[in-house]
Design a protein around this motif. Structure first.
Motif, PDB file in Angstrom:
ATOM      1  N   ALA A  61       8.009   2.182   1.423  1.00 47.19           N
ATOM      2  CA  ALA A  61       6.615   2.242   0.968  1.00 47.19           C
ATOM      3  C   ALA A  61       5.657   2.682   2.070  1.00 47.19           C
ATOM      4  N   MET A  62       6.051   2.563   3.339  1.00 41.94           N
ATOM      5  CA  MET A  62       5.119   2.800   4.442  1.00 41.94           C
ATOM      6  C   MET A  62       4.447   4.176   4.414  1.00 41.94           C
ATOM      7  N   PRO A  63       5.186   5.292   4.226  1.00 41.67           N
ATOM      8  CA  PRO A  63       4.486   6.591   4.220  1.00 41.67           C
ATOM      9  C   PRO A  63       3.444   6.702   3.124  1.00 41.67           C
ATOM     10  N   PHE A  64       3.715   6.116   1.975  1.00 37.53           N
ATOM     11  CA  PHE A  64       2.769   6.195   0.861  1.00 37.53           C
ATOM     12  C   PHE A  64       1.550   5.307   1.104  1.00 37.53           C
ATOM     13  N   GLN A  65       1.746   4.203   1.821  1.00 35.08           N
ATOM     14  CA  GLN A  65       0.599   3.381   2.197  1.00 35.08           C
ATOM     15  C   GLN A  65      -0.328   4.147   3.133  1.00 35.08           C
TER      16      GLN A  65
ATOM     17  N   PHE B  23     -10.963   6.337  -8.306  1.00 34.22           N
ATOM     18  CA  PHE B  23     -10.477   5.835  -9.587  1.00 34.22           C
ATOM     19  C   PHE B  23      -9.382   6.702 -10.203  1.00 34.22           C
ATOM     20  N   GLY B  24      -9.080   7.812  -9.544  1.00 31.13           N
ATOM     21  CA  GLY B  24      -8.022   8.674 -10.041  1.00 31.13           C
ATOM     22  C   GLY B  24      -6.814   8.714  -9.127  1.00 31.13           C
ATOM     23  N   VAL B  25      -7.017   9.214  -7.914  1.00 29.77           N
ATOM     24  CA  VAL B  25      -5.890   9.447  -7.011  1.00 29.77           C
ATOM     25  C   VAL B  25      -5.380   8.146  -6.399  1.00 29.77           C
ATOM     26  N   VAL B  26      -6.286   7.318  -5.898  1.00 28.28           N
ATOM     27  CA  VAL B  26      -5.867   6.070  -5.246  1.00 28.28           C
ATOM     28  C   VAL B  26      -5.077   5.168  -6.184  1.00 28.28           C
ATOM     29  N   PRO B  27      -5.529   4.917  -7.422  1.00 25.09           N
ATOM     30  CA  PRO B  27      -4.727   4.058  -8.306  1.00 25.09           C
ATOM     31  C   PRO B  27      -3.362   4.637  -8.645  1.00 25.09           C
ATOM     32  N   ALA B  28      -3.279   5.951  -8.826  1.00 21.60           N
ATOM     33  CA  ALA B  28      -1.992   6.558  -9.172  1.00 21.60           C
ATOM     34  C   ALA B  28      -0.973   6.331  -8.068  1.00 21.60           C
ATOM     35  N   ILE B  29      -1.375   6.603  -6.821  1.00 26.53           N
ATOM     36  CA  ILE B  29      -0.437   6.437  -5.715  1.00 26.53           C
ATOM     37  C   ILE B  29      -0.209   4.958  -5.425  1.00 26.53           C
ATOM     38  N   SER B  30      -1.259   4.140  -5.549  1.00 23.82           N
ATOM     39  CA  SER B  30      -1.083   2.698  -5.342  1.00 23.82           C
ATOM     40  C   SER B  30      -0.146   2.102  -6.387  1.00 23.82           C
ATOM     41  N   GLY B  31      -0.198   2.623  -7.602  1.00 24.54           N
ATOM     42  CA  GLY B  31       0.727   2.163  -8.622  1.00 24.54           C
ATOM     43  C   GLY B  31       2.162   2.474  -8.257  1.00 24.54           C
ATOM     44  N   PHE B  32       2.389   3.666  -7.719  1.00 23.08           N
ATOM     45  CA  PHE B  32       3.740   4.000  -7.274  1.00 23.08           C
ATOM     46  C   PHE B  32       4.144   3.142  -6.084  1.00 23.08           C
TER      47      PHE B  32
ATOM     48  N   ASN C 229       7.083  -1.284  -3.346  1.00 22.74           N
ATOM     49  CA  ASN C 229       7.007  -2.545  -2.607  1.00 22.74           C
ATOM     50  C   ASN C 229       5.773  -3.285  -3.082  1.00 22.74           C
ATOM     51  N   ALA C 230       5.961  -4.216  -4.009  1.00 23.76           N
ATOM     52  CA  ALA C 230       4.821  -4.904  -4.626  1.00 23.76           C
ATOM     53  C   ALA C 230       3.984  -5.662  -3.610  1.00 23.76           C
ATOM     54  N   TRP C 231       4.557  -6.017  -2.464  1.00 25.43           N
ATOM     55  CA  TRP C 231       3.807  -6.743  -1.433  1.00 25.43           C
ATOM     56  C   TRP C 231       2.681  -5.897  -0.846  1.00 25.43           C
ATOM     57  N   ALA C 232       2.726  -4.592  -1.037  1.00 21.68           N
ATOM     58  CA  ALA C 232       1.717  -3.719  -0.445  1.00 21.68           C
ATOM     59  C   ALA C 232       0.427  -3.687  -1.239  1.00 21.68           C
ATOM     60  N   LEU C 233       0.473  -4.035  -2.520  1.00 21.02           N
ATOM     61  CA  LEU C 233      -0.724  -3.889  -3.358  1.00 21.02           C
ATOM     62  C   LEU C 233      -1.894  -4.749  -2.878  1.00 21.02           C
ATOM     63  N   PRO C 234      -1.708  -6.035  -2.538  1.00 20.30           N
ATOM     64  CA  PRO C 234      -2.854  -6.808  -2.047  1.00 20.30           C
ATOM     65  C   PRO C 234      -3.461  -6.235  -0.766  1.00 20.30           C
ATOM     66  N   VAL C 235      -2.620  -5.705   0.118  1.00 19.29           N
ATOM     67  CA  VAL C 235      -3.137  -5.116   1.362  1.00 19.29           C
ATOM     68  C   VAL C 235      -3.952  -3.869   1.053  1.00 19.29           C
ATOM     69  N   LEU C 236      -3.464  -3.047   0.136  1.00 19.50           N
ATOM     70  CA  LEU C 236      -4.215  -1.853  -0.250  1.00 19.50           C
ATOM     71  C   LEU C 236      -5.538  -2.247  -0.911  1.00 19.50           C
ATOM     72  N   ALA C 237      -5.526  -3.325  -1.692  1.00 18.66           N
ATOM     73  CA  ALA C 237      -6.769  -3.793  -2.303  1.00 18.66           C
ATOM     74  C   ALA C 237      -7.786  -4.164  -1.230  1.00 18.66           C
TER      75      ALA C 237
END
Length: 763
Positions: free
Chosen positions: A287-291, A317-326, A331-339
């Motif tokens: 997940a690191m490169p996508f983060q 509201f378009g690009v960030v959610p799409a990539i964050s969803g992937f 790695n679901a642990w990354a979503l709170p950090v991205l938030a």
């Protein structure tokens, strides 16, 4: 020997995807400048992953080709907007860095390519890769829980399997090629993000190289500290640690790569070089490169003027959610950090978050003529940022719905106040970054104070934390530093970040996460305590600190700390200090590379006969079992097998469930991980059912064989030891089809099982 053709085809594919994604980056993220192409491969892989996750539920092959079509279309559109030769030349440094990093890691992995279960979770990761290679549609069937989808975040392994499909590479080679690919992608993305941030301060090239170094090669300070303990007198060492110097010291020639990841007792504090050398194809690594890609998009948003509202809305509201969803599926642990990063970006960006919408209301209210208290303005910005983050996160979860709708979830809950990390351990882990970031932040907070005053301030904070709050020393120290970073951001926002940039925001994020995992953790059934919270969060802290440190050191070398006070010391002094920092954080890497290319202590490393075959060690060590496993691997489809569950060895860090793990074929009950993923009663119920297949009466055996639709029974050394010998004799429904010295494979003829004698379904 290493198959050069396999490596060449794989590398050419990655470069081709990087060129296509780089064109999209140049066209869509022009604010990144010459560093946009560094995100070419993350963009390409995330696009393949996003499309594949949705269409893959109909057909993985169709999803792959549709994803490639979208990518080609985007690249053509972007290329028509700008000269393709200009784009290619701009991306040459990034493509060259990717190639160098890829070849470095693939060379090191060729010295130790083994999917060896004793050194981590390689069986899990290899099984995830192989299962997705075997699958025709998503979700792939769980290799350790037949007839059910994976209860694990599999997005990165799915993308790795797509690369293997495109190149026709078997899993045994694709495993190590994937490790090298994601490592090189991470290093290149770090180069791009640090360079883009440093570009604003005219130190882009230096910042880019330092960012790639800190993220991809640097280590914590344990190795250099142990070397110092070995060299210093025992009396001096005993003043800092209770153990004798001989126990904590590290004599030259006795280096081991492993201890640097186990500094806090009972916890794992990995950094990328350790993780990729060790060779687990872990979800957090993939997940690191996508983060970093999401962080780069947030950086672009940060500096986009308020009058470009449409562009900002598309990014946020378009690009960030799409990539964050992937990323969530990876790695679901990354979503709170991205938030958290999204919130910080919105709150501190020059363009107020309220300007994202309600333009008529905004223009109707004469805010420029109203006297609004500072606290009210800050509260309004915080509320608007929070609302926007909520929308982004909901959209991110929406983009990841194909993952959530098929993935089992077990009970989790927040827990508080775990056993805390010792302050010395935290300083060893983060010390290399703190010596860079703390002076930078303190200077930004009080630019008029003398150097002695700042040193006294920091030193006083450390002493106060250790003396007054020994049990919370780490929390107090890093909390104070986080407060400093917050006020630096608040102070500089009013002057539009005249002397501080996005690097300070990343530093605040890292400091806050250090504090957070000392106070709060996610209690989950799979692993007790805060183990996973610490482990998965620290991998992300390293990224934030690494990028921030790269920019700060580059500015320090250029004496570009402040526009008002541009020169703080001589060039020679600055160079010497930075050289000491780079050397101290490079000692581990040098020792690890030397160990990897010379040592053969565990009988797995092959420095004299390099190969990328992840199963070569197993074929030498377990020839009979591997002959049977290869026979199973040659079967068409994904027939379910029965073998001894890895139920009685916690985490299964031994040679257990090899038939399913190394073929991607599902087994009725696999490793003990499933007790946490599925629930203890459910898992152990399956373990009992497998016991009936081997030791039950004929009717009970046939009942379970039919229940799980078992097609083959693997009867090897573990099964013989656990269930006895002489089983499955003279049975028409279970006949041997493969035999070696200590392994037999039985084919189950489901049509020969008399289903009239029993019912496998509860009434």
């Amino acid at each position: 020997m290493v198959d050069i053709s396999v490596v060449t085809v794989w590398l050419l594919l990655c470069v081709g995807l990087g060129l296509a994604g780089g064109s999209i980056a140049v066209g869509g993220l022009p604010q990144l400048g010459r560093y946009a192409p560094a995100f070419g491969l993350p963009i390409a892989l995330s696009l393949l992953g996003i499309v594949g996750l949705w269409i893959g539920h109909v057909s993985i092959a169709l999803g792959l080709w549709v994803g490639l079509g979208f990518m080609a279309f985007g690249a053509v559109i972007a290329t028509r907007q700008q000269n393709w030769w200009h784009q290619f030349r701009a991306g040459l440094p990034a493509y060259a860095l990717f190639t160098v990093a890829f070849l470095l890691m693939i060379s090191l992995r060729a010295m130790d390519p083994a999917v060896n279960p004793s050194s981590g979770e390689k069986f899990l990761n290899f099984g995830l890769l192989t299962a997705h290679l075997e699958a025709d549609v998503l979700p792939a069937e769980d290799i350790w829980f037949a007839s059910e989808p994976f209860s694990y975040y599999y997005g990165g392994h799915f993308v790795a399997s797509l690369l293997a499909r495109l190149t026709g590479t078997p899993a045994r080679f694709a495993y190590n090629l994937s490790l090298a690919t994601f490592y090189a992608t991470l290093v290149t993305a770090a180069y791009g993000l640090a360079g883009a941030i440093g570009r604003r301060w005219k130190v882009g090239r230096t910042a880019a190289l330092l960012g790639a170094f800190f993220v991809g090669f640097a280590s914590n300070l344990l190795t250099v500290a142990r070397l110092a303990a070995w060299a210093l007198p025992d009396l001096l060492v005993s003043a800092f640690v209770s153990q004798p110097a001989a126990q904590v010291g590290l004599a030259p020639g006795s280096f081991d790569y492993w201890p640097a990841s186990r500094i806090v007792p009972g916890m794992i504090s990995e950094f990328p070089l350790f993780a990729y050398l060790n060779g687990d194809l872990h979800a957090h690594m993939l997940a690191m490169p996508f983060q970093l890609l999401v962080t780069a998009i947030l950086y672009v948003y940060f500096w986009t003027p308020a009058d470009r509202r449409g562009y900002r809305i598309v990014l946020l509201f378009g690009v960030v959610p799409a990539i964050s969803g992937f990323v969530t599926a990876t790695n679901a642990w990354a979503l709170p950090v991205l938030a958290g990063l999204v919130w910080l970006t919105l709150y501190f960006a020059p363009a107020p978050p309220a300007t994202l919408g309600f333009d008529r209301l905004w223009s109707a209210v004469p805010l420029d003529r109203l006297s609004i208290p500072a606290w009210a303005a800050a509260a309004g910005r915080a509320i608007a940022s929070t609302l926007a983050v909520a929308v982004v996160m909901l959209l991110s979860i929406g983009w990841s719905l194909p993952f959530w709708t098929v993935t089992a979830t077990s009970g989790m809950s927040l827990a508080f106040l775990p056993s805390r990390s010792p302050l010395p351990a935290l300083l060893v882990i983060h010390g290399g970054f703190l010596v860079v970031l703390v002076p930078y932040l303190v200077r930004r907070l009080s630019p008029d104070a003398s150097a002695r005053t700042r040193i006294a301030l920091v030193g006083g904070a450390v002493v106060t934390a250790g003396v007054l709050f020994p049990d919370f020393a780490g929390v107090v120290l890093f909390g104070l530093l986080a407060v400093v970073a917050w006020f630096v951001l608040r102070r500089t926002r009013s002057i539009e970040f005249d002397s501080t940039g996005y690097e300070a925001l990343l530093a605040f994020g890292g400091l806050s996460l250090v504090v957070l995992v000392e106070l709060v953790y996610l209690q989950e059934p799979a692993v007790p305590g805060r183990f996973n919270t610490f482990f998965k969060t620290y991998a992300q802290i390293w990224l934030l600190f690494g990028i921030a440190a790269g920019v700060v050191v580059a500015r320090f070398l250029a004496s570009n700390w402040s526009r008002s006070r541009p020169n703080i010391s001589g060039r020679a002094t600055r160079g010497a200090l930075v050289s000491m920092l780079l050397l101290s954080t490079s000692v581990y890497g040098a020792g690890a590379v030397h160990q990897w290319t010379t040592a053969d202590s565990d009988g797995v490393r092959t420095p004299d006969d390099p190969t990328l075959n992840a199963l070569s060690f197993a074929e030498q060590r377990y020839p009979d079992q591997m002959a049977a496993i290869n026979w199973l691997d040659d079967r068409s489809g994904t027939p379910t097998i029965a073998s001894a569950p890895g139920a009685y060895i916690w985490k299964g860090y031994h040679w257990v469930n090899a038939p399913s793990s190394l073929t991607g074929l599902p087994t009725a009950a696999g490793w003990a991980h499933q007790a946490g993923y599925r629930g203890s009663d459910t898992y152990w119920g399956r373990v009992d059912d497998v016991g009936l297949i081997f030791n039950g009466g004929q009717q009970e055996r046939y009942r379970q064989l039919e229940r799980y639709d078992v097609r083959y029974v693997f009867y090897g050394p573990i099964e013989r030891d656990r269930y006895g010998t002489g089983l499955f004799r003279n049975e028409s429904a279970v006949t041997p089809v493969f035999e070696a010295d200590n392994v037999t494979i039985f084919r189950v003829n489901q049509s020969a099982i008399d289903r009239r004698e029993f019912s496998t379904r509860p009434a």
